[in-house]
Design a protein around this motif. Structure first.
Motif, short mmCIF file in Angstrom:
data_model
loop_
_atom_site.label_atom_id
_atom_site.label_comp_id
_atom_site.label_asym_id
_atom_site.label_seq_id
_atom_site.Cartn_x
_atom_site.Cartn_y
_atom_site.Cartn_z
N GLY A 166 0.83 -1.06 -0.08
CA GLY A 166 0.12 -0.02 -0.14
C GLY A 166 0.75 1.29 0.00
N HIS A 167 1.92 1.14 0.73
CA HIS A 167 2.82 2.42 0.75
C HIS A 167 3.53 2.63 -0.60
N GLN A 168 3.93 1.68 -1.18
CA GLN A 168 4.58 1.67 -2.62
C GLN A 168 3.50 2.21 -3.65
N LEU A 169 2.50 1.76 -3.68
CA LEU A 169 1.41 2.36 -4.59
C LEU A 169 1.06 3.94 -4.32
N LEU A 170 0.97 4.05 -3.05
CA LEU A 170 0.61 5.44 -2.57
C LEU A 170 1.57 6.49 -3.13
N ALA A 171 2.97 6.01 -2.98
CA ALA A 171 4.09 6.54 -3.34
C ALA A 171 3.94 7.04 -4.97
#
Length: 464
Positions: A166-171
């Motif tokens: 999720g963190h990587q997608l939101l990046a």
């Protein structure tokens, strides 16, 4: 001569010049905007006493009828018309006779094209923003299901520290949100009207550029007529924003290409957004992601082409500026094709979350947790870093992972280590400890998700 400039010429242009000089092949798409600006100009001429009320009424009716014929293809430009302005004046004169020729008073093709292109860019920038926002929403929807799903975080494409998917997608979403901010910021500078600048010096006729600007949705008229007809900063800036969108799409595409490979196996792309091979029946290719990566070069090239065209131009209008439109059209056209496809790919791809979860702790990605554990015990980070590195060297020599170090070996590596350090050698625990705003812990990612959704809900042009 049908040309708007033919009065002092005794003959028509050579065929080679006519073919080179004509822009009707690409500027015809500006016809609706030119007609809109023409209606505003006609009203100003009426207020200036240069068109009677009856003439204005007939003029506006003819422009409306011409617009309908343009829309349905009944009226089109030809190479003999040279450009969109000449073609539309021909169409107006065909309908009104000499009255149609009155519309040219107080304006030039120089301020017409500068106005038309601004109108076109502002209109299409809103469509671009809507497409970017839809992609951010697709990234957020995927991130919502992966807020606490571990994956290897990478630097130099090597395992670094665990993160959540999720963190990587939101990046990726953050970059596109900046693009939306850029579009809003750009529109504020683009919202000035050149109409009334004439060829370069304004007009001796009692026109009203303020009223024209207001009718056309601009904030104000340009502050300088010479700048008004020669400025293409707005086009270059929009191409820069298009280039940045393209670069963000390319980076997202590159990661999807990696994630969907056999070596990674993190995601499975939907059949609707994949293609196959003409010779290898088993292939499933990430063509959308590859085209996202490939088209970024084209978008950057369009920006470069316009900047190089502009760099040495003297004031005011020069025919070089005929080269301003095709890069803008091409970039906006390609993003209008690309963004919905990338959004569909993102929305439909399925994450195989157990695969990145299994590889999240590999490559000694939890070594920093040892260093931080030591720091919390009062050890200077310089020393803690060395001790954690020694743990990695110990594991590499024995072919084991950090959590497999024997309790007896910990003290031999450093007097500061004891078996309780193994409590931090857990991926879920390491992620849970990342609680600062913007970090990769599940709670922090959930907060980011809410912020991203709020930002896209209030993004330009929704915020207008």
């Amino acid at each position: 001569m049908a040309k708007l400039w033919g009065g002092r010429f005794t003959g028509g242009p050579a065929a080679a010049l006519e073919a080179l000089n004509a822009s009707i092949g690409f500027d015809w798409r500006l016809a609706p905007y030119d007609l809109t600006a023409s209606k505003a100009h006609a009203r100003v001429l009426n207020r200036a006493g240069l068109l009677t009320g009856d003439e204005l009424e007939r003029m506006l009716a003819a422009l409306d009828a011409l617009g309908e014929d343009v829309a349905n293809g009944t009226f089109t430009g030809t190479i003999a018309d040279e450009d969109v302005h000449t073609a539309l004046e021909r169409g107006l004169v065909e309908r009104l006779g000499d009255l149609g020729g009155k519309l040219r008073a107080g304006r030039s093709r120089n301020d017409q094209i500068a106005t038309d292109l601004r109108l076109y860019c502002r209109d299409h920038a809103r469509g671009l923003a809507a497409d970017v926002a839809a992609l951010v929403e697709a990234l957020a929807a995927q991130a919502e299901d992966l807020v606490d799903a571990p994956a290897p975080g990478m630097t130099h494409l090597q395992h670094a520290q665990p993160v959540t998917l999720g963190h990587q997608l939101l990046a990726h979403a953050q970059g596109f949100l900046r693009d939306l901010d850029r579009l809003r910021d750009w529109d504020g500078r683009a919202a000035v009207s050149p109409l009334g600048s004439g060829a370069l010096s304004g007009s001796s006729l009692p026109l009203d550029p303020v009223a024209v600007a207001e009718e056309l949705g601009f904030d104000a008229p340009v502050g300088n007529s010479m700048d008004g007809v020669s400025d293409r900063d707005f086009a270059a800036e929009l191409l820069f924003v298009c280039s940045m969108v393209g670069i963000h799409l390319s980076r997202l595409g590159e990661e999807v290409i990696l994630w969907s490979s056999q070596e990674f196996g993190w995601v499975t792309l939907d059949d609707a957004f994949s293609t196959g091979s003409s010779i290898m029946p088993q292939k499933k290719n990430p063509d959308v992601a590859e085209l996202a990566r490939g088209k970024s070069g084209r978008l950057v090239g369009n920006l470069t082409a316009l900047l190089v065209t502009l760099k040495g131009l003297p004031f005011t209008y020069n025919k070089d500026l005929q080269e301003d439109k095709e890069p803008v059209f091409d970039s906006l056209d390609n993003l209008a094709l690309l963004l919905p496809a990338v959004t569909g790919m993102v929305a439909t791809m399925r994450f195989n979350a157990e695969v990145p979860r299994a590889s999240a702790p590999t490559g000694f990605s939890l070594a920093t947790e040892i260093a931080d554990w030591l720091v919390r015990k009062g050890i200077p980070f310089r020393s803690a870093h060395e001790i954690a590195g020694a743990c990695v060297a110990h594991c590499e020599a024995r072919g084991i992972e950090l959590h497999e170090i024997a309790d007896a070996d910990l003290a031999s590596i450093s007097e500061h280590l004891d078996p309780s350090v193994k409590a931090v050698l857990d991926v879920d625990g390491a992620l849970a400890g990342r609680t600062t705003p913007g970090s990769t812990g599940p709670k922090a990612v959930a907060d980011q998700l809410a912020q991203v959704r709020d930002a896209v809900a209030n993004a330009w042009p929704k915020s207008l």
